[in-house]
Design a protein around this motif. Sequence first.
Motif, PDB file in Angstrom:
ATOM      1  N   GLN A   9      43.434 -14.955 -11.750  1.00 48.09           N
ATOM      2  CA  GLN A   9      42.677 -15.720 -12.552  1.00 48.09           C
ATOM      3  C   GLN A   9      41.490 -16.452 -11.615  1.00 48.09           C
ATOM      4  OE1 GLN A   9      44.541 -18.870 -14.504  1.00 48.09           O
ATOM      5  NE2 GLN A   9      43.609 -18.028 -16.401  1.00 48.09           N
ATOM      6  N   ARG A  10      42.222 -17.052 -10.453  1.00 52.98           N
ATOM      7  CA  ARG A  10      41.217 -17.468  -9.726  1.00 52.98           C
ATOM      8  C   ARG A  10      40.138 -16.764  -9.065  1.00 52.98           C
ATOM      9  NH1 ARG A  10      44.511 -21.745  -5.677  1.00 52.98           N
ATOM     10  NH2 ARG A  10      44.750 -23.552  -7.007  1.00 52.98           N
ATOM     11  N   ARG A  11      40.420 -15.764  -8.638  1.00 57.60           N
ATOM     12  CA  ARG A  11      39.401 -14.608  -8.347  1.00 57.60           C
ATOM     13  C   ARG A  11      38.279 -14.441  -9.293  1.00 57.60           C
ATOM     14  NH1 ARG A  11      40.373 -11.242  -3.873  1.00 57.60           N
ATOM     15  NH2 ARG A  11      39.184  -9.439  -5.112  1.00 57.60           N
ATOM     16  N   ALA A  12      38.933 -14.204 -10.597  1.00 56.86           N
ATOM     17  CA  ALA A  12      37.981 -14.091 -11.405  1.00 56.86           C
ATOM     18  C   ALA A  12      37.160 -15.036 -11.799  1.00 56.86           C
ATOM     19  CB  ALA A  12      38.835 -13.605 -13.135  1.00 56.86           C
ATOM     20  N   HIS A  13      37.814 -16.490 -11.946  1.00 59.80           N
ATOM     21  CA  HIS A  13      36.781 -17.640 -11.855  1.00 59.80           C
ATOM     22  C   HIS A  13      35.734 -17.846 -11.035  1.00 59.80           C
ATOM     23  CE1 HIS A  13      36.071 -21.791 -13.337  1.00 59.80           C
ATOM     24  NE2 HIS A  13      36.435 -22.186 -11.812  1.00 59.80           N
ATOM     25  N   ILE A  14      35.728 -17.294  -9.886  1.00 60.75           N
ATOM     26  CA  ILE A  14      35.054 -17.358  -8.733  1.00 60.75           C
ATOM     27  C   ILE A  14      34.079 -16.344  -9.063  1.00 60.75           C
ATOM     28  CG2 ILE A  14      34.607 -16.992  -6.152  1.00 60.75           C
ATOM     29  CD1 ILE A  14      37.620 -18.074  -5.532  1.00 60.75           C
ATOM     30  N   ILE A  15      34.331 -15.280  -9.304  1.00 56.13           N
ATOM     31  CA  ILE A  15      33.383 -14.268  -9.517  1.00 56.13           C
ATOM     32  C   ILE A  15      32.500 -14.583 -10.937  1.00 56.13           C
ATOM     33  CG2 ILE A  15      33.056 -11.837 -10.585  1.00 56.13           C
ATOM     34  CD1 ILE A  15      35.724 -11.454  -8.964  1.00 56.13           C
ATOM     35  N   GLU A  16      32.981 -15.152 -11.737  1.00 55.24           N
ATOM     36  CA  GLU A  16      32.277 -15.602 -12.934  1.00 55.24           C
ATOM     37  C   GLU A  16      31.206 -16.783 -12.575  1.00 55.24           C
ATOM     38  OE1 GLU A  16      35.218 -16.492 -15.620  1.00 55.24           O
ATOM     39  OE2 GLU A  16      35.810 -14.391 -16.157  1.00 55.24           O
ATOM     40  N   ALA A  17      31.700 -17.233 -11.802  1.00 61.69           N
ATOM     41  CA  ALA A  17      30.744 -18.549 -11.010  1.00 61.69           C
ATOM     42  C   ALA A  17      29.663 -17.955 -10.440  1.00 61.69           C
ATOM     43  CB  ALA A  17      31.569 -19.382  -9.997  1.00 61.69           C
ATOM     44  N   LEU A  18      29.858 -16.943  -9.538  1.00 55.95           N
ATOM     45  CA  LEU A  18      28.675 -16.136  -8.804  1.00 55.95           C
ATOM     46  C   LEU A  18      27.894 -15.608  -9.913  1.00 55.95           C
ATOM     47  CD1 LEU A  18      29.003 -13.679  -5.951  1.00 55.95           C
ATOM     48  CD2 LEU A  18      27.948 -12.825  -8.207  1.00 55.95           C
ATOM     49  N   VAL A  19      28.199 -14.848 -10.854  1.00 52.70           N
ATOM     50  CA  VAL A  19      27.320 -14.235 -11.923  1.00 52.70           C
ATOM     51  C   VAL A  19      26.688 -15.309 -12.562  1.00 52.70           C
ATOM     52  CG1 VAL A  19      27.403 -12.999 -14.039  1.00 52.70           C
ATOM     53  CG2 VAL A  19      28.943 -12.392 -12.435  1.00 52.70           C
ATOM     54  N   ARG A  20      27.254 -16.743 -12.951  1.00 55.08           N
ATOM     55  CA  ARG A  20      26.373 -17.644 -13.630  1.00 55.08           C
ATOM     56  C   ARG A  20      25.112 -17.983 -12.646  1.00 55.08           C
ATOM     57  NH1 ARG A  20      31.353 -19.240 -15.027  1.00 55.08           N
ATOM     58  NH2 ARG A  20      31.542 -21.153 -13.672  1.00 55.08           N
ATOM     59  N   GLU A  38      29.733 -24.217  -8.465  1.00 51.49           N
ATOM     60  CA  GLU A  38      29.594 -23.772  -9.684  1.00 51.49           C
ATOM     61  C   GLU A  38      30.963 -23.541 -10.141  1.00 51.49           C
ATOM     62  OE1 GLU A  38      28.370 -22.658 -13.395  1.00 51.49           O
ATOM     63  OE2 GLU A  38      27.325 -23.529 -11.755  1.00 51.49           O
ATOM     64  N   ALA A  39      31.987 -23.131  -9.341  1.00 46.93           N
ATOM     65  CA  ALA A  39      33.305 -22.867  -9.752  1.00 46.93           C
ATOM     66  C   ALA A  39      34.122 -24.026  -9.854  1.00 46.93           C
ATOM     67  CB  ALA A  39      34.022 -21.892  -8.769  1.00 46.93           C
ATOM     68  N   GLY A  40      33.643 -25.286  -9.259  1.00 46.54           N
ATOM     69  CA  GLY A  40      34.304 -26.491  -9.136  1.00 46.54           C
ATOM     70  C   GLY A  40      35.521 -26.575  -8.201  1.00 46.54           C
ATOM     71  N   MET A  41      35.400 -25.761  -7.147  1.00 46.15           N
ATOM     72  CA  MET A  41      36.506 -25.508  -5.973  1.00 46.15           C
ATOM     73  C   MET A  41      35.795 -25.730  -4.575  1.00 46.15           C
ATOM     74  SD  MET A  41      37.872 -21.740  -6.734  1.00 46.15           S
ATOM     75  CE  MET A  41      38.761 -21.387  -8.193  1.00 46.15           C
ATOM     76  N   SER A  42      36.628 -25.990  -3.547  1.00 49.19           N
ATOM     77  CA  SER A  42      36.263 -26.107  -2.357  1.00 49.19           C
ATOM     78  C   SER A  42      35.660 -24.766  -1.705  1.00 49.19           C
ATOM     79  CB  SER A  42      37.419 -26.761  -1.276  1.00 49.19           C
ATOM     80  OG  SER A  42      38.209 -25.642  -1.151  1.00 49.19           O
ATOM     81  N   LEU A  43      34.897 -25.021  -0.907  1.00 47.11           N
ATOM     82  CA  LEU A  43      34.497 -23.875   0.074  1.00 47.11           C
ATOM     83  C   LEU A  43      35.461 -23.166   0.840  1.00 47.11           C
ATOM     84  CD1 LEU A  43      32.078 -22.098   0.924  1.00 47.11           C
ATOM     85  CD2 LEU A  43      31.525 -23.588   2.818  1.00 47.11           C
ATOM     86  N   ASN A  44      36.276 -23.847   1.081  1.00 47.96           N
ATOM     87  CA  ASN A  44      37.602 -23.185   1.885  1.00 47.96           C
ATOM     88  C   ASN A  44      38.482 -22.407   0.836  1.00 47.96           C
ATOM     89  OD1 ASN A  44      37.079 -24.331   4.336  1.00 47.96           O
ATOM     90  ND2 ASN A  44      38.303 -26.104   4.060  1.00 47.96           N
ATOM     91  N   LEU A  45      38.726 -22.959  -0.493  1.00 47.10           N
ATOM     92  CA  LEU A  45      39.311 -21.971  -1.328  1.00 47.10           C
ATOM     93  C   LEU A  45      38.638 -20.771  -1.413  1.00 47.10           C
ATOM     94  CD1 LEU A  45      41.938 -22.249  -2.931  1.00 47.10           C
ATOM     95  CD2 LEU A  45      40.703 -23.416  -4.661  1.00 47.10           C
TER      96      LEU A  45
END
Length: 202
Positions: A9-20, A38-45
Motif C-alpha cells: 500500500q505504501r509503494r502504491a501511495h508513492i507511485i500515485e503521488a508520482l503520477v499526480r 506530494e505523498a506526505g512522506m519523508s524523502l528517506n521513506l
Amino acid sequence: MPKRVDHGQRRAHIIEALVRVAAAEGLHAVTMRAVAAEAGMSLNLVQYYFDTKAQLMHAALERLEQQSHARWSARLARLPQPVTPQVFVETFLAEALPTDEESRAFHLVWTSYAVLAMTDPELAAQPFVEGPNRLERQLTAVLQQARDESAADRSWDAATEAAHLLTLAHGLGTSVLVGQRGAEAATRILHAHLDRLFDPGE
C-alpha cells in the motif's frame, strides 16, 4: 503492539503521488523530493522503497499499465456477447486514447518517459517497451484469428496491421494530449480505419 505496515500500500501511495506530480507538471518536474512532498512522506521513506528515480518511474509505468489493462477488461465485460473481432479491437485500442483523467495521466507519463529515455541511459536501461510489445503480440493474435475466420479475402498481414493500428492509436493519443484534436475526433478517425480494415468487401 507496533502498527503493522502494509508495504504494498505504501509503494502504491508513492507511485500515485508520482503520477499526480507528473500529470500536473510533467515528468521532467518529478524529483524524489517532490514525490515525497506530494505523498506526505519523508524523502528517506520514499528512498527506502525506491532507491532511484528511475526505479520509481519504472514502477509507476508498470502500475499504470496494470490499471489500463483493468479498464480495458472492464470495457470488454460490459459489451454484449459474443464480441465481434472489430468491436474487440475497437475496445482494445480505445485505451490508447486519453479520453478521461486516468487514461490521460497514463499516456502523459508513458510518452514523457519515452522522451526522457532517449537521452537518459538509466531510464533507457529499464525494459519499459515490454508493455507495448505485449500489446502488439496480443493484438496480432486477435487480428490473425479474425483474418483466418473471415469469409472475405483479406490480404493484409496480421502482425503488420497490429503495428499499424497501435502506431495510429498512439499518434492520435499524442495529438489529443497536445490539443491538436479532441478525443471524439480521434475516436472517429480510429473507427473509420477499422471500418475499412474489417470491410467484408475487402
